[in-house]
Design a protein around this motif. Structure first.
Motif, PDB file in Angstrom:
ATOM      1  N   GLN A   1      46.712   1.763  10.817  1.00 57.50           N
ATOM      2  CA  GLN A   1      46.202   2.691  11.812  1.00 57.50           C
ATOM      3  C   GLN A   1      47.281   3.603  12.383  1.00 57.50           C
ATOM      4  OE1 GLN A   1      44.209  -0.193  14.154  1.00 57.50           O
ATOM      5  NE2 GLN A   1      42.612  -0.196  12.584  1.00 57.50           N
ATOM      6  N   SER A   2      46.844   4.686  12.983  1.00 58.48           N
ATOM      7  CA  SER A   2      47.774   5.589  13.636  1.00 58.48           C
ATOM      8  C   SER A   2      48.484   4.842  14.762  1.00 58.48           C
ATOM      9  CB  SER A   2      47.030   6.773  14.251  1.00 58.48           C
ATOM     10  OG  SER A   2      46.308   7.442  13.256  1.00 58.48           O
TER      11      SER A   2
ATOM     12  N   GLU B   1      50.716   2.614  14.689  1.00 60.96           N
ATOM     13  CA  GLU B   1      51.166   1.236  14.505  1.00 60.96           C
ATOM     14  C   GLU B   1      52.260   1.185  13.444  1.00 60.96           C
ATOM     15  OE1 GLU B   1      48.951  -1.902  12.776  1.00 60.96           O
ATOM     16  OE2 GLU B   1      48.162  -0.713  11.122  1.00 60.96           O
TER      17      GLU B   1
ATOM     18  N   LEU C   1      51.585   9.891   8.089  1.00 60.23           N
ATOM     19  CA  LEU C   1      51.747   8.531   7.607  1.00 60.23           C
ATOM     20  C   LEU C   1      53.118   8.446   6.964  1.00 60.23           C
ATOM     21  CD1 LEU C   1      50.734   5.711   6.748  1.00 60.23           C
ATOM     22  CD2 LEU C   1      49.772   6.769   4.725  1.00 60.23           C
TER      23      LEU C   1
ATOM     24  N   ARG D   1      56.196   6.296  16.152  1.00 58.71           N
ATOM     25  CA  ARG D   1      55.013   5.503  16.466  1.00 58.71           C
ATOM     26  C   ARG D   1      54.386   5.985  17.768  1.00 58.71           C
ATOM     27  NH1 ARG D   1      55.268  -0.843  17.175  1.00 58.71           N
ATOM     28  NH2 ARG D   1      57.317  -0.323  18.010  1.00 58.71           N
TER      29      ARG D   1
ATOM     30  N   CYS E   1      51.412   6.844  11.784  1.00 59.71           N
ATOM     31  CA  CYS E   1      51.188   5.519  11.211  1.00 59.71           C
ATOM     32  C   CYS E   1      52.364   5.201  10.301  1.00 59.71           C
ATOM     33  CB  CYS E   1      49.889   5.545  10.414  1.00 59.71           C
ATOM     34  SG  CYS E   1      49.665   4.122   9.373  1.00 59.71           S
TER      35      CYS E   1
END
Ligand SMILES: Nc1ncnc2c1ncn2[C@@H]1O[C@H](COP(=O)(O)OP(=O)(O)OP(=O)(O)O)[C@@H](O)[C@H]1O
Ligand SMILES: Nc1ncnc2c1ncn2[C@@H]1O[C@H](COP(=O)(O)OP(=O)(O)OP(=O)(O)O)[C@@H](O)[C@H]1O
Ligand SMILES: [Mg+2]
Ligand SMILES: [Mg+2]
Lengths: 325, 496, 354, 317
Positions: B25-26, B28, B159, B185, B190
């Motif tokens: 997830q975004s 994390e 990402l 983060r 992500c």
């Protein structure tokens, strides 16, 4: 031997600090030596007329070596250049002979033809995974066969005015030489200042890494091979204008000859390193050397020996990679 | 943000990924763990479009994707720092950072001035001062790794994947890197993080996914995990003690290896030390301290300008690797693939390479003898390999490393220099390698362990030398060996 | 050497105009530039020696004699000519590497007022040179082909071995020979293979043909030179064909060919494409500079050598094989050099002013 | 397990037998098209002609295995041929002397190539290209373009003779093949060749003097070229300055078709020999079929690419 290694390493180190490629300097120094020798040995060598002649004479080798440089930069090699020169020259002379009005369109067709053969070389190399050395020996053989199937003798002709490409002058400047210099400048700019140019270095340096970086390495390689074909066909056109005919044996000597300036100029077989400026200096070195040897009126056989030795000297004086291990 | 379902990828003869589901997830940091060859890098390459999966779907940003090339994934905001560096040695630092996305002038040409200043700026953010004009092949591996990391900071990355980014760097650089990662983060990026260093996982990650033999074992929040649990998930068994017990060898008066005033500029300025039979001595230091070059200089594979190496009482000034090997000094380098294994040859030939003469009779190489010897080594080091004549390319890192141990311990009985002996090796194999090292020392071999992993040095060695900027900055022994003492010697300049 | 009537001149159906050269007349001593095509084979070397030998003979009239060598590359030859022109030569003597490729540069040379004399090969347009010195490829091939056809009484299967594909002498000769054979419906051409004028190629190619056709079914071999002709003879010998069963061969130039014919006694007709055209060309060049009228085309005569008892109705020997063959000379000696009995290519050397 | 079995078959068997199979296919094709192909005489011819190229290819294989390339082979062959005739010897007693001098000279050339490549870091392509030009110049200078002189009859026997119906050239080739095969595949030196070609840095770290190995490979290649030059001059009977012309590229093509990678470290001497045989077979077939020179060139080109591509495929299986 020891002082020699030490010296060259020391020179190399100091140049590196200047962000200059040492092999470039080596060609440059050799070039200066040849020039000085020329001035000393013959009063006709140093004339503007002669130097302009040399510029004109170096055009063909220049075009082909420029193309070869691009292929070498992406890690390839093209041994079909001689055959492509021949094929495009014959094609051009044959068509124009009976339709002189088609001169301009046929030039475009010939350049497209060269580009296509280059593309084919690249395509076969990428598709089959066979080393380009072998692929291009193969395409060269096929092309030579096709040309000889069409004609065994020099054939065709071009209108007189087209000879101006090879022999014409703007003031003292030879047109062909100037076009060659423009081509070099264009490629130099492309390599240095465009993303495509930088990609060529990346692909030549490490193809898989280039792919992972998001570079379309196949398209980049294909571009380099095609561009090589383009410049080689240009050399073919130059030859037609210089000799007035399409000669089926014309290109043979230039295949191996085109590699020499490239390596002498500091490009690395295997790719990713070097500068077309080096190639240009290499072309000048070879052409001036030829010219000077002609002026010295010594036996051709000795000329060969001298040429071979100078080439070796040029590439061995600076051992390009100081081995770490 | 990212959802992989049922990803399968096979290579000829290897099932690298088998119906793996993965989700991140975004905002994390999701750690991906597993032994060597578990399929981590393959999974990364699939999600980044470098490999096309045989089966399975990739959903990213809510859309199902079929990447045609790495380029497509990159354009969508996925940035990967691969395990093997993706750098072009003949291009400059700045060009590497901005390859394919360089700032342009009004006329569409690459704007070198702007490119260099932006590159400096990005590197500064990582606390690294490098001349952006330097060609990358002139950099140390650690600096190269920093360039690699800098590349990820340029783009608008959504990402970010880091495949073992700290394998080549240490200390301060790691800290700065972690700071950067944490910042990213915060801003909602992500992050998928792969590492064999478990401490880092606990320091950084929010969640952990463990892979084993190409299959997913589990995904859990870090808070639910501890070290032991994690290891057992990864190797499928409990590992109670990683390091073998330290024992001091009987002190002999004469050292088996003694190095005096070794100089191999620019990296090795002046090094002197002694090594006794049966000893395990550590060599710690920050990356770029010159440890690897020092080892090469001792071994004779790097020219030096001064200094003497004494091996079992015999002194030589200009050694060659051959001399070193013949006198019982072996050197296991840090670059397993580039400087160690012979990928095109089989396992037996890999083992016999430094001592071919031993296997040669009047008719040439005694293949039977060679294979027998290799079989003995397979047994001795418990190498997982089909046979002595198998290729070594497809083996996992740990097994490849064991083959190199077999090679060098067979060839050299006096001294072994081990440069990063467990780099890129999974926990299970690590333990076995520590046992091997211990066993060799007990057999009387003097061992010098060069390592950037402090826990390893601390756990393994009875004496630690610390190197700093080409000099030995100190030595700690016995109970004084600790992270703080070593780090102090590695970072502060020695009093003159 | 042949001393009879100028025969190819007599045979040539076209007129041979005399060229007025007063516009090129100059006070000596002269600077002559010689742009040679290549020294890649023995014939070319001998030819080159002839040019130097003649230049030495006339050295009193020469201030400088400049030489370049194009190494068979017409494009290099263009550059060579430019380099020579830059040294202010009074006349350009050129052995073109190919028949057509030098047309533009030679036309330009002429326009600059420097007279051009071509030798061995001409170039396309008449305005590109003052005079052309040669031996007739066409006549040579017609004579040898006629001899072969008549020897076979117009009946038989023959193999043609031309020289280098694309080289104009080879193509002219092949064409001329085919013209002749076309007159004889009973002659069947089994195969035509280019040999690059190499003994090795001649031998390999003929070996393969013998394998395919059988040695006894080949009734004659037409080679445009003994360079490949000797290879062909070797192939027959190698195939176990006895001396008296070797089919008739043609081809001159190479002493080895004459020696083989002499030794084995098969019907043989050798016509040298005489390298002495080089000698003639230097003389002609000086005539141009002296302002004497010269023929547009100078055909140097050649002579016909035939083995004993094998003269035919139309082709008679100027000299018999036994008299002509140079048994004391090496195999690779080139005949018809015109430099006297003491000529030895190994030791030949002249020092010309340059 | 079963997939492994399949892999074993596809992988190693295809790899091992692809070349012989394609050679047999070529031979069958030739026989169908032209039954004279299988005549013992034609086979003798093929082998006689294959011998010099085959010998050069054996040498070239060593150089390519250590990531090199030798373009000077053909020029060296002609130079050695010139040297051989320069003795003007007529008695067969001179043969050993000629051999010794020829081999000594070749070794010197190979040594120079090797030194340039290893100690001066010159690209093999250019080093050997320059060597080719230098040798050509020296040879022409020495002969003044007109090589003359004669060979003892024994040389003709080397080139064209037969022992019990087997061409001497073939026997010579087989002897050298056996010798070099042992050297490459059984001896310590051969193993070092593979190690050096596969990973020169590892080789150095295993105490192997990789420069020395590479130099030796160049020496072997040159000596083989020299020997091939002697065979070829024996076959042709006369020297010309271009004996062996074209062998530089043909030998490299043969080596690659035979499965030796230009990137070094992979391939066998068997492959090299088969590659040479396939090339010669191909030339023979186009000639025996009476195809014109143009068709020869076209077919040769297509086959070169095709054969090499097939090999790459097979290797990847
Ligand atoms: N290109 C390839 N060809 C064949 N097999 C491959 C290839 N890449 C990876 N493999 C195999 O796939 C498996 C998974 O490899 P991968 O690199 O994904 O492991 P990893 O978990 O990243 O290991 P490490 O911790 O050593 O980096 C291994 O068995 C490896 O040998
Ligand atoms: N002053 C310097 N000048 C040039 N290069 C340097 C300098 N200092 C370090 N380097 C680079 O760093 C390397 C030295 O680090 P070396 O590999 O010996 O250190 P190390 O402590 O073993 O680090 P690593 O953990 O990376 O192996 C050299 O190879 C060199 O490229
Ligand atoms: Mg990995
Ligand atoms: Mg290190």
């Amino acid at each position: 031997m020891k002082w020699y290694s030490k010296m060259s390493r020391r020179i190399g180190n100091s140049l590196r600090r200047l962000h200059l490629d040492p092999s470039l300097l080596v060609v440059f120094v050799l070039l200066v030596i040849v020039l000085i020798a020329g001035f000393a040995l013959s009063d006709r060598f140093g004339t503007v007329r002669n130097l302009m002649n040399v510029l004109e004479q170096s055009a063909a080798l220049g075009f082909v070596s420029l193309g070869q440089s691009l292929v070498v930069l992406v890690g390839g090699i093209d041994l079909s250049v001689g055959a492509v020169v021949t094929a495009s020259a014959v094609l051009m002379a044959a068509v124009v002979d009976s339709n002189p009005e088609l001169m301009i369109p046929i030039i475009i067709v010939v350049l497209a033809f060269g580009t296509l053969i280059g593309y084919l070389n690249g395509y076969l190399t990428l598709k089959t995974g066979v080393h380009p050395l072998i692929v291009t020996i193969g395409t060269a053989s096929v092309l030579n066969g096709l040309v000889l199937l069409y004609t065994l003798q020099p054939t065709g002709g071009v209108p007189f005015w087209f000879e101006e490409f090879a022999y014409g002058r703007i003031g003292p400047l030879p047109i062909a030489g100037v076009i060659m210099l423009i081509c070099f400048a264009a490629v130099w700019y492309l390599l240095k200042y465009t993303t495509l140019g930088r990609s060529i270095y990346a692909v030549g340096g490490d193809e898989e890494a280039a792919r992972l970086t998001g570079i379309n390495s196949k398209r980049t390689s294909l571009f380099a091979y095609s561009a090589c074909g383009f410049f080689v066909a240009l050399a073919g056109a130059y030859y037609v204008s210089r000799t007035g005919v399409g000669d089926p044996r014309l290109g043979e000597p230039i295949t191996l000859a085109s590699i020499t300036p490239v390596i002498v100029g500091g490009l690395l077989l295997g790719g990713g390193k070097g500068n077309v400026l080096g190639t240009l200096l290499g072309v000048f070195l070879i052409s001036l050397l030829n010219n000077l040897l002609n002026y010295m009126n010594i036996s051709t056989f000795i000329q060969w020996v001298v040429q071979g030795l100078i080439i070796l000297f040029a590439v061995s004086i600076y051992a390009s990679k100081v081995k770490k291990l | 943000m990212l959802e992989l379902t049922g990803i399968t990828k096979t290579f000829p003869g290897v099932n690298a990924l088998d119906r793996v589901d993965f989700e991140a997830q975004s905002g994390e940091i999701h750690a991906l763990l597993g032994e060597n060859g578990a399929g981590k890098s393959t999974l990364i390459k699939v999600l980044a479009g470098a490999y096309i999966p045989d089966e399975g779907t990739i959903r990213y940003d809510g859309i199902e994707r079929h990447w045609a090339s790495p380029r497509a994934a990159k354009d969508a905001g996925i940035y990967v720092i691969y395990q093997e560096l993706v750098l072009f040695p003949e291009l400059s630092v700045a060009e590497n950072i901005f390859l394919g996305r360089a700032p342009k002038t009004r006329f569409g040409a690459i704007d070198y001035g702007k490119m260099h200043s932006s590159a400096s700026e990005v590197l500064n953010r990582l606390g690294h001062n490098l001349d952006p004009r330097t060609l990358v092949h002139r950099l140390s591996l650690a600096d190269q790794q920093m360039v690699e990391i800098a590349k990820s900071l340029v783009d608008d990355t959504k990402l970010l994947v880091l495949d073992e980014p700290t394998a080549l760097i240490s200390g301060r650089e790691t800290e700065l890197l972690f700071e950067c990662i944490n910042n990213m983060r915060m801003s909602g990026v992500c992050i998928i993080y792969i590492s064999h260093r478990l401490e880092e996982i606990f320091e950084l990650a929010d969640r952990v996914t463990v892979l084993k033999d190409g299959q997913k074992v589990d995904t859990r929040p870090v808070s639910e995990l501890n070290r032991e649990l994690l290891i057992s998930l990864m190797v499928g068994r409990e590992l109670d003690d990683i390091y073998p017990e330290k024992t001091l060898p009987p002190k002999e008066p004469a050292p088996v290896l003694s190095v005096r005033d070794l100089k191999a500029p620019p990296t090795v300025k002046n090094v002197s030390f002694d090594l006794h039979a049966g000893e395990i001595v550590g060599m710690a230091g920050l990356v770029g301290a010159g440890r690897s070059d020092m080892a090469h200089a001792i071994f004779g594979s790097l020219p030096r300008i001064d200094g003497a190496v004494t091996l079992s009482g015999e002194t030589f000034n200009t050694p060659t690797p051959r001399m070193a090997i013949n006198r019982g000094l072996g050197f296991l380098t840090e670059d397993r693939k580039g400087q160690g294994l012979l990928m095109l040859l089989d396992m037996a030939s890999n083992v016999s390479a430094p001592v071919l003469r031993e296997f040669t009779n009047a008719f040439g190489i005694d293949r039977q003898f060679e294979i027998q010897a290799a079989k003995d080594e397979i047994e001795r080091f418990r190498i997982a390999i089909p046979s002595a004549t198998s290729d070594v390319v497809h083996l996992s890192g740990g097994n490849q490393q064991k083959i190199l141990f077999a090679r060098w311990s067979r060839a050299c009985h006096r001294v072994l220099i081990l440069d990063e002996p467990t780099r890129g090796v999974d926990v299970g194999a690590k333990v076995e390698i520590y046992e091997i090292i211990k066993k060799l020392a007990d057999e009387g071999v003097g061992i010098l362990v060069i390592s950037s992993e402090l826990p390893e040095i601390i756990g393994l060695c009875t004496r630690v030398l610390v190197m700093r900027e080409g000099l030995i900055s100190g030595e700690v022994t016995g109970s004084q060996i600790s992270e703080t003492t070593i780090m102090r010697l590695a970072t502060t300049s020695v009093a003159a | 050497d042949y001393t009879g009537l100028p025969r190819t001149f007599l045979w040539n159906p076209g007129f041979n105009e005399l060229v007025e050269t007063s516009e090129y007349q100059k006070e000596g001593p002269y600077t002559i530039g010689f742009s040679n095509a290549s020294q890649a084979d023995l014939w070319l070397v001998t030819f080159f020696h002839g040019v130097q030998w003649a230049a030495d003979k006339y050295r009193g009239q020469l201030a400088r004699f400049l030489v370049t060598d194009a190494n068979s590359d017409p494009t290099k030859q263009v550059s060579d000519i430019q380099d020579l022109l830059n040294q202010d030569i009074d006349l350009l003597l050129v052995n073109p590497a190919t028949a057509d490729a030098l047309d533009p540069i030679l036309r330009r040379t002429m326009r600059q007022g420097v007279p051009v004399v071509t030798v061995a090969r001409r170039v396309e347009s008449d305005e590109s040179f003052v005079s052309f010195v040669t031996a007739s490829d066409t006549a040579l091939a017609r004579m040898s082909a006629t001899w072969l056809a008549e020897t076979l009484n117009g009946q038989g299967r023959i193999v043609l071995l031309p020289g280098l594909a694309g080289a104009s002498p080879a193509e002219f000769r092949l064409q001329a020979a085919k013209e002749v054979f076309a007159q004889f419906p009973g002659i069947e051409i089994v195969d035509t293979q280019y040999t690059s004028w190499s003994p090795a190629n001649g031998k390999q190619i003929m070996s393969a043909i013998i394998q395919r056709e059988g040695a006894e079914t080949i009734d004659g071999v037409w080679a445009d030179s003994g360079l490949q002709g000797s290879g062909s003879v070797e192939a027959f010998i190698n195939a176990g064909v006895s001396s008296d069963s070797i089919p008739p061969h043609t081809g001159g130039d190479l002493n080895r060919m004459y020696k083989l014919a002499h030794e084995h006694g098969f019907p043989f007709c050798g016509i040298d494409y005489t390298p002495s055209i080089g000698i003639a060309s230097v003389g002609l060049a000086l005539n141009v500079l002296n302002g004497a009228a010269v023929p547009k085309r100078l055909d140097v005569n050649f002579q016909v050598v035939i083995s004993e008892g094998h003269e035919t109705e139309s082709i008679k020997a100027d000299e018999l094989l036994a008299d002509y063959v140079a048994l004391d000379r090496p195999d690779d000696f080139i005949m018809g050099h015109g430099m006297g009995a003491t000529y030895d290519p190994k030791t030949f050397s002249v020092d010309l002013p340059n | 397990m079963s997939s492994q079995t399949i892999e074993f078959f596809t992988h190693s068997y295809l790899k091992r037998f692809a070349l012989p199979l394609s050679m047999i296919a070529l031979a069958v094709l030739a026989t169908i098209l032209q039954p004279a192909f299988l005549a013992p005489k034609n086979l003798q011819d093929i082998f006689t002609q294959a011998a010099p190229l085959g010998i050069v290819v054996l040498g070239q294989a060593f150089v390519v295995l250590v990531r090199g390339l030798d373009l000077s082979v053909a020029s060296l062959m002609a130079t050695v041929a010139v040297i051989a005739t320069a003795f003007n010897a007529t008695s067969n007693a001179a043969i050993p002397v000629i051999f010794a001098v020829a081999i000594g000279f070749s070794a010197l050339v190979g040594f120079t190539n090797g030194i340039l490549v290893t100690k001066r870091n010159v690209s093999p392509f250019l080093a050997t290209l320059a060597m080719m030009i230098v040798l050509q110049g020296l040879r022409f200078y020495y002969t003044q373009g007109a090589p003359a002189g004669s060979l003892p009859d024994g040389f003709r026997f080397l080139g064209t003779g037969r022992i019990g119906g087997i061409p001497v050239g073939l026997i010579g080739f087989l002897c050298l093949f056996t010798l070099l095969g042992w050297l490459l595949h059984k001896s310590e030196f051969g193993r070092k060749v593979y190690i050096t070609g596969g990973n020169p840095i590892s080789a150095t770290l295993c105490g192997i003097n990789s420069d020395r190995i590479i130099i030796l490979c160049y020496v072997i290649c040159s000596v083989m070229s020299g020997i091939a030059g002697l065979f070829l001059v024996g076959f042709v009977g006369t020297v010309d300055n271009w004996v062996g012309r074209g062998y530089e590229l043909d030998s490299i093509v043969a080596v690659v078709i035979g499965g030796i990678a230009l990137s070094g470290g992979v391939g066998t001497i068997w492959g090299a020999a088969l590659g040479a045989l396939i090339l010669v077979l191909l030339f023979n077939i186009v000639i025996i079929l009476g195809l014109p020179v143009q068709a020869q060139l076209i077919i040769k080109g297509v086959i070169i690419i095709f054969a090499a591509a097939m090999f790459v495929r097979v290797q990847k299986v």
